[in-house]
Scaffold this active site. Structure first.
Site, mmCIF file in Angstrom:
data_model
loop_
_atom_site.group_PDB
_atom_site.id
_atom_site.type_symbol
_atom_site.label_atom_id
_atom_site.label_comp_id
_atom_site.label_asym_id
_atom_site.label_seq_id
_atom_site.Cartn_x
_atom_site.Cartn_y
_atom_site.Cartn_z
ATOM 1 N N ASN A 11 0.839 -1.135 -0.222
ATOM 2 C CA ASN A 11 0.303 0.219 -0.255
ATOM 3 C C ASN A 11 0.910 1.343 0.074
ATOM 4 O O ASN A 11 1.330 1.608 1.092
ATOM 5 C CB ASN A 11 -1.253 0.181 0.677
ATOM 6 C CG ASN A 11 -2.029 1.293 1.171
ATOM 7 O OD1 ASN A 11 -2.474 1.853 0.497
ATOM 8 N ND2 ASN A 11 -2.220 1.516 2.427
ATOM 9 N N LYS A 13 -0.228 4.167 -0.134
ATOM 10 C CA LYS A 13 -0.666 5.423 0.059
ATOM 11 C C LYS A 13 -0.076 6.271 -0.425
ATOM 12 O O LYS A 13 -0.792 6.816 -1.733
ATOM 13 C CB LYS A 13 0.107 5.309 1.667
ATOM 14 C CG LYS A 13 -0.274 4.791 2.664
ATOM 15 C CD LYS A 13 0.026 4.026 4.082
ATOM 16 C CE LYS A 13 0.343 3.403 4.985
ATOM 17 N NZ LYS A 13 -0.182 3.582 6.342
ATOM 18 N N HIS A 95 -9.346 1.164 4.949
ATOM 19 C CA HIS A 95 -7.921 0.843 5.998
ATOM 20 C C HIS A 95 -7.976 2.206 7.109
ATOM 21 O O HIS A 95 -9.140 2.512 7.370
ATOM 22 C CB HIS A 95 -7.376 1.318 5.107
ATOM 23 C CG HIS A 95 -5.874 1.285 5.690
ATOM 24 N ND1 HIS A 95 -5.439 2.509 7.039
ATOM 25 C CD2 HIS A 95 -5.041 0.856 5.196
ATOM 26 C CE1 HIS A 95 -3.728 2.137 6.560
ATOM 27 N NE2 HIS A 95 -3.697 1.526 5.525
ATOM 28 N N GLU A 97 -6.750 4.377 8.218
ATOM 29 C CA GLU A 97 -6.890 5.508 8.321
ATOM 30 C C GLU A 97 -7.719 6.169 7.496
ATOM 31 O O GLU A 97 -8.122 7.431 7.384
ATOM 32 C CB GLU A 97 -5.526 5.405 6.903
ATOM 33 C CG GLU A 97 -4.549 5.152 7.927
ATOM 34 C CD GLU A 97 -2.947 5.709 7.037
ATOM 35 O OE1 GLU A 97 -1.706 4.940 8.026
ATOM 36 O OE2 GLU A 97 -3.272 5.777 5.608
ATOM 37 N N GLU A 165 -4.747 -4.791 11.053
ATOM 38 C CA GLU A 165 -4.449 -3.971 11.037
ATOM 39 C C GLU A 165 -4.181 -2.903 12.228
ATOM 40 O O GLU A 165 -5.260 -2.242 12.383
ATOM 41 C CB GLU A 165 -3.997 -3.008 10.146
ATOM 42 C CG GLU A 165 -4.092 -3.545 8.355
ATOM 43 C CD GLU A 165 -4.063 -2.170 7.146
ATOM 44 O OE1 GLU A 165 -2.923 -1.545 6.733
ATOM 45 O OE2 GLU A 165 -5.168 -1.307 7.812
ATOM 46 N N GLY A 171 2.800 2.202 10.780
ATOM 47 C CA GLY A 171 3.825 3.332 10.693
ATOM 48 C C GLY A 171 4.316 4.183 12.162
ATOM 49 O O GLY A 171 4.829 5.236 12.252
ATOM 50 N N SER A 210 3.547 -2.132 10.280
ATOM 51 C CA SER A 210 4.904 -1.788 10.739
ATOM 52 C C SER A 210 5.682 -3.257 10.156
ATOM 53 O O SER A 210 6.251 -4.015 11.030
ATOM 54 C CB SER A 210 5.437 -1.675 12.085
ATOM 55 O OG SER A 210 4.765 -0.148 12.064
#
Length: 250
Positions: A11, A13, A95, A97, A165, A171, A210
């Site tokens: 991904n 992003k 996701h 985010e 996730e 991150g 990560s």
């Protein structure tokens, strides 16, 4: 009953311009392990160009999100049909985010999954808990609830993938313990089988958060971990290939 086929998906992003296509070409041109699906999900501006660049090769191209509707007055959004026309074969949905930053509910994610199916895209549906939910002992309740609510019944007849996730690990450089990952993936598998039967048993469950070449092998060796959804480490071909190689060594 067929076993899940492992997948390593990158991904990108909101990273990558045309120059980054060289990294994708390097991945596609490498000696990739047999029996491992590999995908790259660049920004929407690169989906068509990456699809043309990698056409006929072993790497699938995907989108990072789609709108539930096929068209309309939705400024800045991209429909599943647009992604498919650009050459995408799959799309990441739900996701963390998107859930956290844009307030996407399980119902919205489920509508986007339906849109992906409408456009013949494979949905990669993300689930995961926040740090507060983990510290409150709610991880399994939150994750299994998201699986039940975000994945519509129509998936039972179509290929799909789930990605776990933990929100707090994305991150951050942090990862749950191997035992924690194993526990959550086992709960996701149980929920998928309850909801979809055989289709739930053959669905790959990816781990995201990560993932790096240094920790990929031990994570991918865990039961019910059927691959990885990779963020930053997918931007450099050398790092991404290291994770793909770890999947091939399972």
């Amino acid at each position: 009953m067929s076993a899940p086929v492992p997948m390593i998906a990158g991904n990108w992003k909101m990273h990558g311009t045309a120059a980054a296509l060289a990294e994708a070409q390097q991945v596609a041109g490498a000696d990739l392990p047999a029996g491992v699906r590999v995908a790259l999900c660049p920004p929407a501006t690169l989906v068509e160009r990456m699809s043309r660049t990698l056409q006929g090769g072993p790497v699938l191209v995907g989108g990072q999100d789609c709108h539930p509707e096929p068209q309309g007055a939705h400024t800045g959004d991209v429909s599943a049909e647009m992604l498919a026309e650009a050459g995408a074969k799959l799309v990441i949905l739900g996701h963390s985010e998107r859930r956290a930053g844009y307030g996407e509910s399980d119902e919205v994610v489920a509508a986007k999954v339906a849109a992906a199916l409408r456009a013949a895209l494979e949905p990669v549906v993300c689930v995961g808990e926040t740090l507060a939910e983990r510290e409150g002992g709610k991880t399994l309740d939150v994750v299994t609830w998201q699986v039940r609510r975000s994945l519509p019944e129509a998936l039972s007849a179509r290929p799909f993938t789930v990605a776990y996730e933990p929100v707090w690990a994305i991150g951050s450089g942090l990862t749950p313990s191997l035992g924690d990952i194993e526990e959550v993936h086992a709960a996701i598998r149980e929920t998928l089988v309850e909801k979809f039967g055989e289709a739930g048993a053959r669905t790959a469950i990816l781990y995201g958060g990560s993932v790096k070449p240094a920790n990929a092998r031990e994570i991918l060796a865990l039961p019910e971990v059927g691959g990885a959804l990779v963020g930053g480490a997918s931007l450099k071909a050398s790092d991404f290939l290291g994770i793909i190689g770890a999947a091939g060594a399972r």
